[in-house]
Design a protein around this motif. Structure first.
Motif, PDB file in Angstrom:
ATOM      1  N   HIS A  80      -2.478 -50.178  51.803  1.00  0.00           N
ATOM      2  CA  HIS A  80      -1.482 -51.141  51.705  1.00  0.00           C
ATOM      3  C   HIS A  80      -0.738 -51.072  53.011  1.00  0.00           C
ATOM      4  O   HIS A  80      -0.601 -50.131  53.709  1.00  0.00           O
ATOM      5  CB  HIS A  80      -0.535 -50.566  50.387  1.00  0.00           C
ATOM      6  N   GLU A  81      -0.446 -52.579  53.286  1.00  0.00           N
ATOM      7  CA  GLU A  81       0.333 -52.762  54.393  1.00  0.00           C
ATOM      8  C   GLU A  81       1.832 -51.949  54.262  1.00  0.00           C
ATOM      9  O   GLU A  81       2.442 -51.973  53.385  1.00  0.00           O
ATOM     10  CB  GLU A  81       0.667 -54.218  54.593  1.00  0.00           C
ATOM     11  N   TRP A  82       2.043 -51.439  55.556  1.00  0.00           N
ATOM     12  CA  TRP A  82       3.267 -50.336  55.397  1.00  0.00           C
ATOM     13  C   TRP A  82       4.250 -51.149  56.532  1.00  0.00           C
ATOM     14  O   TRP A  82       5.358 -51.677  56.366  1.00  0.00           O
ATOM     15  CB  TRP A  82       3.011 -49.021  55.844  1.00  0.00           C
ATOM     16  N   ILE A  83       3.889 -50.893  57.746  1.00  0.00           N
ATOM     17  CA  ILE A  83       5.063 -51.249  58.924  1.00  0.00           C
ATOM     18  C   ILE A  83       4.105 -52.257  59.801  1.00  0.00           C
ATOM     19  O   ILE A  83       3.393 -51.771  60.534  1.00  0.00           O
ATOM     20  CB  ILE A  83       5.440 -50.068  59.765  1.00  0.00           C
ATOM     21  N   THR A  84       4.113 -53.503  59.390  1.00  0.00           N
ATOM     22  CA  THR A  84       3.152 -54.372  60.098  1.00  0.00           C
ATOM     23  C   THR A  84       3.290 -54.710  61.535  1.00  0.00           C
ATOM     24  O   THR A  84       2.587 -54.812  62.312  1.00  0.00           O
ATOM     25  CB  THR A  84       3.133 -55.673  59.429  1.00  0.00           C
ATOM     26  N   ALA A  85       4.599 -54.166  62.096  1.00  0.00           N
ATOM     27  CA  ALA A  85       5.134 -54.726  63.391  1.00  0.00           C
ATOM     28  C   ALA A  85       4.242 -53.698  64.288  1.00  0.00           C
ATOM     29  O   ALA A  85       3.981 -54.125  65.435  1.00  0.00           O
ATOM     30  CB  ALA A  85       6.595 -54.173  63.449  1.00  0.00           C
ATOM     31  N   PHE A  86       3.886 -52.536  63.960  1.00  0.00           N
ATOM     32  CA  PHE A  86       2.962 -51.923  64.888  1.00  0.00           C
ATOM     33  C   PHE A  86       1.479 -51.133  64.214  1.00  0.00           C
ATOM     34  O   PHE A  86       1.242 -50.164  64.667  1.00  0.00           O
ATOM     35  CB  PHE A  86       3.768 -50.661  65.721  1.00  0.00           C
ATOM     36  N   GLY A  87       1.227 -51.637  63.132  1.00  0.00           N
ATOM     37  CA  GLY A  87      -0.324 -51.524  62.550  1.00  0.00           C
ATOM     38  C   GLY A  87      -0.017 -50.166  61.904  1.00  0.00           C
ATOM     39  O   GLY A  87      -1.190 -49.641  61.742  1.00  0.00           O
ATOM     40  N   ALA A  88       0.996 -49.784  61.364  1.00  0.00           N
ATOM     41  CA  ALA A  88       0.962 -48.667  60.487  1.00  0.00           C
ATOM     42  C   ALA A  88       0.553 -48.988  58.915  1.00  0.00           C
ATOM     43  O   ALA A  88       1.239 -50.082  58.445  1.00  0.00           O
ATOM     44  CB  ALA A  88       2.238 -47.962  60.465  1.00  0.00           C
ATOM     45  N   TRP A  89      -0.280 -48.179  58.390  1.00  0.00           N
ATOM     46  CA  TRP A  89      -0.657 -48.527  56.835  1.00  0.00           C
ATOM     47  C   TRP A  89      -0.186 -47.307  55.909  1.00  0.00           C
ATOM     48  O   TRP A  89      -0.267 -46.073  56.375  1.00  0.00           O
ATOM     49  CB  TRP A  89      -2.033 -48.621  56.797  1.00  0.00           C
ATOM     50  N   TYR A  90      -0.066 -47.354  54.799  1.00  0.00           N
ATOM     51  CA  TYR A  90       0.032 -46.673  53.916  1.00  0.00           C
ATOM     52  C   TYR A  90      -1.444 -46.554  53.113  1.00  0.00           C
ATOM     53  O   TYR A  90      -1.866 -47.157  52.541  1.00  0.00           O
ATOM     54  CB  TYR A  90       1.099 -46.831  52.598  1.00  0.00           C
ATOM     55  N   SER A  91      -2.202 -45.670  53.797  1.00  0.00           N
ATOM     56  CA  SER A  91      -3.617 -45.289  53.751  1.00  0.00           C
ATOM     57  C   SER A  91      -3.713 -43.792  53.231  1.00  0.00           C
ATOM     58  O   SER A  91      -3.478 -43.068  54.194  1.00  0.00           O
ATOM     59  CB  SER A  91      -4.402 -45.727  54.967  1.00  0.00           C
ATOM     60  N   VAL A  92      -4.477 -43.671  52.250  1.00  0.00           N
ATOM     61  CA  VAL A  92      -4.665 -42.358  51.637  1.00  0.00           C
ATOM     62  C   VAL A  92      -6.145 -42.298  51.265  1.00  0.00           C
ATOM     63  O   VAL A  92      -6.711 -43.391  50.702  1.00  0.00           O
ATOM     64  CB  VAL A  92      -3.736 -41.958  50.753  1.00  0.00           C
ATOM     65  N   GLY A  93      -6.565 -41.079  51.272  1.00  0.00           N
ATOM     66  CA  GLY A  93      -8.241 -40.914  50.760  1.00  0.00           C
ATOM     67  C   GLY A  93      -8.284 -39.296  50.986  1.00  0.00           C
ATOM     68  O   GLY A  93      -7.579 -38.743  51.704  1.00  0.00           O
ATOM     69  N   VAL A  94      -9.307 -38.711  50.428  1.00  0.00           N
ATOM     70  CA  VAL A  94      -9.705 -37.379  50.449  1.00  0.00           C
ATOM     71  C   VAL A  94     -11.218 -37.372  50.791  1.00  0.00           C
ATOM     72  O   VAL A  94     -11.954 -37.933  50.029  1.00  0.00           O
ATOM     73  CB  VAL A  94      -9.317 -36.630  49.269  1.00  0.00           C
ATOM     74  N   SER A  95     -11.600 -36.203  51.764  1.00  0.00           N
ATOM     75  CA  SER A  95     -12.837 -35.755  51.702  1.00  0.00           C
ATOM     76  C   SER A  95     -12.832 -34.412  51.123  1.00  0.00           C
ATOM     77  O   SER A  95     -12.009 -34.126  50.554  1.00  0.00           O
ATOM     78  CB  SER A  95     -13.137 -35.776  53.571  1.00  0.00           C
ATOM     79  N   GLY A  96     -14.092 -33.854  51.267  1.00  0.00           N
ATOM     80  CA  GLY A  96     -14.109 -32.715  50.401  1.00  0.00           C
ATOM     81  C   GLY A  96     -13.106 -31.414  50.923  1.00  0.00           C
ATOM     82  O   GLY A  96     -12.858 -30.566  50.634  1.00  0.00           O
ATOM     83  N   ILE A  97     -12.947 -31.691  52.357  1.00  0.00           N
ATOM     84  CA  ILE A  97     -11.828 -30.923  53.203  1.00  0.00           C
ATOM     85  C   ILE A  97     -10.438 -31.020  52.590  1.00  0.00           C
ATOM     86  O   ILE A  97      -9.805 -30.033  52.061  1.00  0.00           O
ATOM     87  CB  ILE A  97     -12.079 -30.903  54.578  1.00  0.00           C
ATOM     88  N   GLY A  98      -9.996 -32.282  52.606  1.00  0.00           N
ATOM     89  CA  GLY A  98      -8.659 -32.260  51.954  1.00  0.00           C
ATOM     90  C   GLY A  98      -8.625 -32.042  50.463  1.00  0.00           C
ATOM     91  O   GLY A  98      -7.543 -31.589  50.204  1.00  0.00           O
ATOM     92  N   LEU A  99      -9.773 -32.294  49.861  1.00  0.00           N
ATOM     93  CA  LEU A  99      -9.791 -32.209  48.191  1.00  0.00           C
ATOM     94  C   LEU A  99      -9.327 -30.571  47.908  1.00  0.00           C
ATOM     95  O   LEU A  99      -8.748 -30.026  47.224  1.00  0.00           O
ATOM     96  CB  LEU A  99     -10.966 -32.907  47.576  1.00  0.00           C
ATOM     97  N   THR A 100     -10.238 -29.873  48.882  1.00  0.00           N
ATOM     98  CA  THR A 100     -10.222 -28.474  48.798  1.00  0.00           C
ATOM     99  C   THR A 100      -8.614 -27.939  48.816  1.00  0.00           C
ATOM    100  O   THR A 100      -8.302 -26.904  48.298  1.00  0.00           O
ATOM    101  CB  THR A 100     -10.975 -27.630  49.758  1.00  0.00           C
ATOM    102  N   LEU A 101      -7.809 -28.571  50.013  1.00  0.00           N
ATOM    103  CA  LEU A 101      -6.486 -28.003  50.046  1.00  0.00           C
ATOM    104  C   LEU A 101      -5.927 -28.414  49.072  1.00  0.00           C
ATOM    105  O   LEU A 101      -4.741 -27.932  48.915  1.00  0.00           O
ATOM    106  CB  LEU A 101      -6.147 -28.239  51.447  1.00  0.00           C
ATOM    107  N   ILE A 102      -6.141 -29.675  48.700  1.00  0.00           N
ATOM    108  CA  ILE A 102      -5.146 -30.073  47.589  1.00  0.00           C
ATOM    109  C   ILE A 102      -5.104 -29.306  46.343  1.00  0.00           C
ATOM    110  O   ILE A 102      -4.012 -29.035  45.720  1.00  0.00           O
ATOM    111  CB  ILE A 102      -5.567 -31.679  47.166  1.00  0.00           C
ATOM    112  N   LEU A 103      -6.395 -28.793  46.015  1.00  0.00           N
ATOM    113  CA  LEU A 103      -6.614 -27.978  44.853  1.00  0.00           C
ATOM    114  C   LEU A 103      -5.734 -26.469  45.186  1.00  0.00           C
ATOM    115  O   LEU A 103      -5.068 -26.024  44.177  1.00  0.00           O
ATOM    116  CB  LEU A 103      -7.734 -27.783  44.509  1.00  0.00           C
ATOM    117  N   LEU A 104      -6.053 -26.047  46.207  1.00  0.00           N
ATOM    118  CA  LEU A 104      -5.341 -24.911  46.623  1.00  0.00           C
ATOM    119  C   LEU A 104      -3.703 -24.966  46.509  1.00  0.00           C
ATOM    120  O   LEU A 104      -3.060 -24.018  45.827  1.00  0.00           O
ATOM    121  CB  LEU A 104      -5.600 -24.593  48.230  1.00  0.00           C
TER     122      LEU A 104
END
Length: 515
Positions: A66-90
Motif C-alpha cells: 500500500h502507498e505510505w509516504i509517496t513523497a520519497f517512495g516509501a511503501w507499506y509493503s510486507v511479505g514473508v519468505s521461509g526465513i522470516g516465517l521461521t522467526l515469526i513462529l519463534l
C-alpha cells in the motif's frame, strides 16, 4: 491481510493494557490474563499464516503493498519468505511462554504490572513487523522501534544498575540505527537516479551501483546488524543489559529482537549487496570465529548466571554469522535453523535460572549448591536447557550447529576448525555451572529454594518439548527454510563447492587401459 493482522494484534493489545486501570490487585490479574490471551491469539494467527504459506512455491508470499509516504517512495509493503516465517513462529511461540513465566515477577512497583506486560506485547508486535517488512524504510522503522519497549523494560523493571544498562543498550543500538539510516538515504539517492526512488526489496535488489557505493552502503547496514546480533567487538552492551533485565525481558531481547540482526544480514545485506558481502566475508568470518571463542571463554569465568548466559549467546551468534557468510546452502540453512533453536534453548535457560535466582535472592553461581536435592524438576529442566545450549546430539541446536560447521568446512577449513573449539568450551561453561549450582551437598542458605510450581512447569514445557522434538526431527522447520535459502544462494551467485577427492584417478579406456 493476515500479516498486518498478525503484527497489529499484539500492538493493539499493548495499547489496551496501557489504558486499563492499574491500582488494584484484581486489575493487575486482569492485565496478565489479557496479555496472555493476546499472545495466544497472535500465536494462532501465525499458525494460520503458516498454513497459508505454500512450501513448494517458495519466495515471498502473503504479500501486501500500500502507498505510505509517496513523497520519497516509501511503501507499506510486507511479505514473508521461509526465513522470516521461521522467526515469526519463534516470536509467537516464545511470547506466551515469557508472559506465563513472568506472571509473578517481582517488579520495582507492583502497580506497573500493566505497563510491564504491555511493553512485552509491544516488543512482539514490532519484532513481527521487522520480520515481515519488504520495504527498507518500513524495516528501518520497525528495527528502531523495538528499542523503545526494550529500553523501558530494562530501565524500569530491571535490577539495581538498570538505568546504566538501559542507556548503554540504547546508545549502542541507536548508533547502529543511524549508520543504517545513512545507508537508506544512500539507497534513496541511488534508486532515484534510475527513474524513481524506491525502498522495495524487489526493486533495490536489481539496482546497478558502483563497487564503492555498494560497499559503503553495505557497511552501514552491516554495522547496525552486527551491533544488534551482537558480533565481537560490538557486543559489550549485551552482558550488562541481560545482567540487569528480568528473565522475560532477556528472552525477548536475546531470543527475538537480536535475531533481527542476523535476519537482516541474510535478507537485506546479501540481497542488496552481494558483491560487497563477498568482499567483506573474510573479515566477518574472522570476527565470527573470535565471537565464538571469546564469548565461550568469558562464559567459563562468570560467577553471575545471567551474564554467563549472555556470553554464551555472543558465542552462539558467532556460529550463526559464520554460517551466513560461509555462503553455502548447508551453512546458511543451518544458521537460520540455529536462530530458531538458539531462541528456544536460551529462553529455557534464562527462564529457569530466573526462577532459581528469584527463590535464592542471588544470581551468583557460588551462592548455590546441592539444589537438585530439593528441586529435582528445576534441576532436570536446567540440565536439558544447558545440554541444549552446548549442542548435545538429540537436542535441537546440535543439528543446526553441525550444519553450520559442515557447510563452513567446505569453504574455510581453518575457520571451521577454530569454531569447533567453541563446542569444547561450551561443555565447560554449562557443566561447571550445573555442577556448582545443582550437585554436591545442600548449602544451608539454599533451604528456601523450592521446586517449580505447575504454572512454571507449564511455561517451560513447550520450549523443552520443542528442543527435544526438533533434536530428533528438524525436517518440518527445514522444509520451511530450505527453499528461501536456495533463492538467496542463487541470487548472490554462490553455489556449494564441489567435493574434492584426495586421489586423482586417470580415466580408463573401454579396454581397461589408461588414456
Amino acid at each position: 491481510m493476515i500479516l498486518s493482522v498478525l503484527a497489529a494484534v499484539p500492538i493493539v493489545g499493548a495499547i489496551a493494557l496501557a489504558l486499563l486501570p492499574k491500582s488494584t490487585s484484581g486489575a493487575q490479574l486482569n492485565a496478565k490474563v489479557i496479555a496472555l490471551g493476546v499472545s495466544l491469539i497472535t500465536l494462532v494467527v501465525s499458525l494460520i499464516a503458516l498454513a497459508r504459506y505454500d512450501l513448494d512455491a517458495g519466495g515471498y508470499q502473503l504479500t501486501e503493498k500500500h502507498e505510505w509516504i509517496t513523497a520519497f517512495g516509501a511503501w507499506y509493503s510486507v511479505g514473508v519468505s521461509g526465513i522470516g516465517l521461521t522467526l515469526i513462529l519463534l516470536t509467537t511461540v516464545l511470547t506466551p511462554i515469557v508472559i506465563l513465566a513472568a506472571w509473578d515477577d517481582r517488579l520495582p512497583q507492583a502497580s506497573n504490572t500493566n505497563a510491564y506486560f504491555a511493553w512485552m506485547l509491544a516488543v512482539e508486535g514490532l519484532a513481527l513487523g521487522a520480520f515481515m517488512a519488504t520495504d527498507a524504510f518500513l524495516f528501518y522503522v520497525f528495527f528502531e522501534a523495538t528499542l523503545i519497549p526494550l529500553y523501558f523494560l530494562i530501565g524500569s523493571f530491571g535490577g539495581p544498575n538498570r538505568s546504566y544498562a538501559a542507556v548503554k543498550f540504547l546508545i549502542y543500538n541507536l548508533v547502529g540505527g543511524l549508520l543504517m539510516l545513512a545507508s537508506i538515504v544512500g539507497l534513496y539517492v541511488v534508486s532515484s537516479r534510475d527513474g524513481g526512488a524506491t525502498y522495495l526489496l524487489t526493486d533495490l535488489s536489481n539496482i546497478e551501483m558502483s563497487t564503492t557505493t555498494e560497499r559503503l552502503l553495505f557497511l552501514g547496514f552491516m554495522a547496525a546488524f552486527a551491533i544488534k546480533a551482537p558480533l565481537w567487538p560490538l557486543h559489550t552492551w549485551l552482558p550488562d543489559a541481560a545482567g540487569q533485565a528480568t528473565p522475560g525481558t532477556s528472552v525477548l531481547m536475546v531470543s527475538v529482537v537480536d535475531k533481527i540482526g542476523t535476519f537482516g544480514m541474510i535478507t537485506w545485506c546479501l540481497y542488496l549487496f552481494p558483491e560487497a558481502a563477498d568482499w567483506a566475508s573474510p573479515v566477518i568470518i574472522t570476527l565470527a570465529v573470535i565471537s565464538i571463542l571469546y564469548g565461550a571463554l568469558l562464559a567459563v569465568g562468570q560467577d553471575d548466571i545471567r551474564r554467563l548466559i549472555a556470553f554464551t549467546s555472543v558465542s552462539h551468534f558467532g556460529f550463526i554469522i559464520l554460517g551466513i557468510f560461509a555462503f553455502t546452502t548447508t551453512s546458511m540453512a543451518g544458521s537460520t535453523l540455529y536462530m530458531f533453536n538458539h531462541g528456544l534453548s536460551t529462553a529455557a535457560l534464562f527462564l529457569v535460572t530466573g526462577m532459581m535466582i528469584a527463590r535464592r535472592g542471588s544470581a551468583k553461581i557460588s551462592d548455590f549448591g546441592g539444589v537438585q536435592k530439593i528441586a529435582p524438576i528445576m534441576s532436570g529442566i536446567l540440565l536439558i536447557a544447558g545440554l541444549s545450549s552446548l549442542s548435545l546430539p538429540g537436542l535441537a541446536p546440535f543439528i543446526s550447529e553441525f550444519m553450520v560447521l559442515a557447510g563452513t568446512f567446505t569453504r574455510s577449513i581453518p575457520a571451521a576448525a577454530f569454531a569447533t573449539l567453541g563446542i569444547v568450551l561450551a561443555a565447560l561453561y554449562i557443566l561447571i555451572m550445573y555442577q556448582r549450582t545443582m550437585t554436591g551437598p545442600l548449602r544451608e542458605d539454599n533451604q528456601g529454594v523450592h521446586d517449580l510450581i505447575p504454572r512454571e512447569i507449564a511455561a517451560l514445557a513447550p520450549a523443552i518439548v520443542l528442543i527435544i522434538g526438533l533434536g530428533f526431527f528438524p525436517q518440518p522447520v527445514l522444509n520451511v527454510i530450505n527453499p528461501a535459502i536456495d533463492e538467496v544462494a542463487s541470487h548472490i551467485g554462490k553455489g556449494d563447492p564441489e567435493p574434492k577427492s584426495p586421489v586423482s584417478i586417470a580415466p580408463t579406456t573401454p579396454e581397461g587401459g589408461h588414456e
